[in-house]
Design a protein around this motif. Structure first.
Motif, mmCIF file in Angstrom:
data_model
loop_
_atom_site.group_PDB
_atom_site.id
_atom_site.type_symbol
_atom_site.label_atom_id
_atom_site.label_comp_id
_atom_site.label_asym_id
_atom_site.label_seq_id
_atom_site.Cartn_x
_atom_site.Cartn_y
_atom_site.Cartn_z
ATOM 1 N N PHE A 166 -12.327 -3.441 -4.095
ATOM 2 C CA PHE A 166 -12.972 -3.213 -5.384
ATOM 3 C C PHE A 166 -13.015 -4.491 -6.229
ATOM 4 O O PHE A 166 -13.144 -4.435 -7.444
ATOM 5 N N GLY A 167 -12.913 -5.631 -5.562
ATOM 6 C CA GLY A 167 -13.127 -6.901 -6.233
ATOM 7 C C GLY A 167 -11.917 -7.505 -6.901
ATOM 8 O O GLY A 167 -12.026 -8.574 -7.516
ATOM 9 N N GLY A 168 -10.763 -6.833 -6.818
ATOM 10 C CA GLY A 168 -9.544 -7.385 -7.398
ATOM 11 C C GLY A 168 -8.690 -8.081 -6.353
ATOM 12 O O GLY A 168 -9.182 -8.501 -5.294
ATOM 13 N N HIS A 169 -7.410 -8.180 -6.630
ATOM 14 C CA HIS A 169 -6.508 -8.916 -5.748
ATOM 15 C C HIS A 169 -5.208 -8.143 -5.523
ATOM 16 O O HIS A 169 -4.116 -8.608 -5.869
ATOM 17 N N PRO A 170 -5.301 -6.952 -4.939
ATOM 18 C CA PRO A 170 -4.058 -6.231 -4.634
ATOM 19 C C PRO A 170 -3.307 -6.928 -3.516
ATOM 20 O O PRO A 170 -3.917 -7.545 -2.637
ATOM 21 N N LEU A 171 -2.004 -6.813 -3.532
ATOM 22 C CA LEU A 171 -1.248 -7.302 -2.381
ATOM 23 C C LEU A 171 -1.343 -6.297 -1.231
ATOM 24 O O LEU A 171 -1.557 -6.671 -0.078
ATOM 25 N N ILE A 172 -1.212 -4.998 -1.575
ATOM 26 C CA ILE A 172 -1.378 -3.915 -0.603
ATOM 27 C C ILE A 172 -2.205 -2.827 -1.266
ATOM 28 O O ILE A 172 -1.921 -2.429 -2.396
ATOM 29 N N THR A 173 -3.232 -2.320 -0.569
ATOM 30 C CA THR A 173 -4.017 -1.207 -1.073
ATOM 31 C C THR A 173 -4.145 -0.135 -0.005
ATOM 32 O O THR A 173 -4.217 -0.441 1.189
ATOM 33 N N THR A 174 -4.178 1.132 -0.428
ATOM 34 C CA THR A 174 -4.365 2.222 0.523
ATOM 35 C C THR A 174 -5.846 2.554 0.720
ATOM 36 O O THR A 174 -6.221 3.064 1.771
ATOM 37 N N ASN A 175 -6.691 2.338 -0.286
ATOM 38 C CA ASN A 175 -8.139 2.436 -0.188
ATOM 39 C C ASN A 175 -8.624 3.637 0.628
ATOM 40 O O ASN A 175 -9.305 3.505 1.633
ATOM 41 N N GLY A 176 -8.271 4.835 0.195
ATOM 42 C CA GLY A 176 -8.783 6.046 0.814
ATOM 43 C C GLY A 176 -7.953 6.583 1.959
ATOM 44 O O GLY A 176 -8.289 7.631 2.524
ATOM 45 N N ALA A 177 -6.881 5.929 2.318
ATOM 46 C CA ALA A 177 -6.059 6.384 3.433
ATOM 47 C C ALA A 177 -5.246 7.618 3.043
ATOM 48 O O ALA A 177 -4.938 7.843 1.872
ATOM 49 N N THR A 178 -4.878 8.408 4.034
ATOM 50 C CA THR A 178 -4.048 9.588 3.830
ATOM 51 C C THR A 178 -2.767 9.460 4.644
ATOM 52 O O THR A 178 -2.720 8.765 5.656
ATOM 53 N N LYS A 179 -1.725 10.148 4.174
ATOM 54 C CA LYS A 179 -0.434 10.182 4.867
ATOM 55 C C LYS A 179 0.068 8.768 5.143
ATOM 56 O O LYS A 179 0.270 8.353 6.284
#
Length: 316
Positions: free
Chosen positions: A74-87
């Motif tokens: 989404f154009g930012g700078h996360p170190l870790i993102t889940t981005n729609g993942a489950t479990k």
């Protein structure tokens, strides 16, 4: 996964991301990181069914010198993102955004966050230590059935950033924020410690339990922040709020949505010069009981159209 050599500056983003992708394709596995420092040139994207687990605080994922040249989904700078993942689970490691050495004041700085749980279900963030943030430390965005527990956040920079919240829950529901130690006040850049925030969707059915929280110079220990969508069915219990400019407050941003059915009980407010509790606006169903203020301000609840406000058993 084998540990990096001491003092290594090699980029680990590709190696760790490949392990995450493989673990997800296999139906969900644990990606285990040994103790050591893992420099990253880009955000890690957690996939469904995967647990990313370190060996404790000595496992450090660290934004490397080239980190700001690559962006998250989404154009930012996360170190870790889940981005729609489950479990998914993120646990037992230190997440270092390197905001003390990088200039994180990018145009999209607040698009994504250091630990970014987003559009996800059944997500757990536990025993994470966040350091050197240039955005919110741990955020849950548009997600359900989440647990954020036993994490530690801190802000130590001075005069570099603003809006450095600790644990920020946005447009999310059915979650628990429990047993965290949030300290946004070590430096001067910190903002709110805990946030329950609604923008496009209400935040609801979230419990904030047994946390120890100091807000930063720019914010309060905890804020219920709403636009038009509002907030409901929140439990705020057993927390220790201390050393902040304000205690538990409501704030309104682009709207005046309702705040309903909020239970604030058995919390301690210590060394807070502003109000210990300042809940106002379009509120109803507020229960404020069993709280203690020590060298702190008053408990204030002022309703716009409230149908039930119970304030009892609080002490100074």
């Amino acid at each position: 996964m084998a540990a990096p050599a001491a003092g290594s500056t090699a980029d680990w983003a590709g190696t760790i991301q490949s392990a995450i992708d493989t673990a997800s394709r296999r139906g969900g596995e644990v990606v285990q990181l040994a103790a050591g420092t893992y420099p990253l040139s880009k955000p890690l994207v957690l996939r469904s069914g995967v647990t990313l687990k370190g060996a404790g605080a000595a496992t450090r994922l660290k934004a490397g010198p080239q980190f700001l040249t690559r962006k998250g989904p989404f154009g930012g700078h996360p170190l870790i993102t889940t981005n729609g993942a489950t479990k998914v689970t993120i646990s037992d490691l230190t997440a270092d955004q390197s905001g003390n050495t990088l200039n994180g004041n990018t145009p999209n700085r607040l698009n994504e966050y250091l630990i970014d749980v987003r559009y996800s279900t059944n997500a757990v963030v536990q025993r994470i230590t966040t350091v050197n943030p240039f955005t919110y430390s741990i955020a849950v965005v548009a997600s359900t059935d989440f647990c954020v527990r036993y994490n530690t956040t801190s802000v130590a920079t001075n005069g570099k950033y603003d809006q450095l919240d600790g644990i920020h829950i946005l447009d999310s529901s059915f979650g628990v924020v429990q047993g965290n130690t949030v300290d946004q006040g070590s430096g001067t850049d910190g903002d709110d410690g805990l946030v329950a925030h609604s923008m496009g969707e209400p935040i609801h059915d979230v419990a904030y339990l047994d946390n120890t929280v100091r807000g930063g110079r720019h914010g309060s220990a905890m804020q219920i922040a709403v636009a038009d969508a509002g907030a409901y069915n929140l439990t705020i219990a057993g927390n220790r709020f201390w050393g902040s400019t304000g205690g538990l407050v409501t704030g309104y941003y682009g709207g005046t949505g309702p705040v309903t059915n909020v239970s604030v009980r058995d919390n301690t407010f210590t060394d807070i010069p502003g109000p210990s509790v300042d809940i106002y606006g379009a509120i109803s169903g507020i229960v404020l009981s069993g709280n203690t203020a020590v060298r702190s301000g008053a408990f204030q609840v002022v309703s716009g159209f409230g149908t039930r406000i119970d304030v009892w058993g609080n002490s100074y």
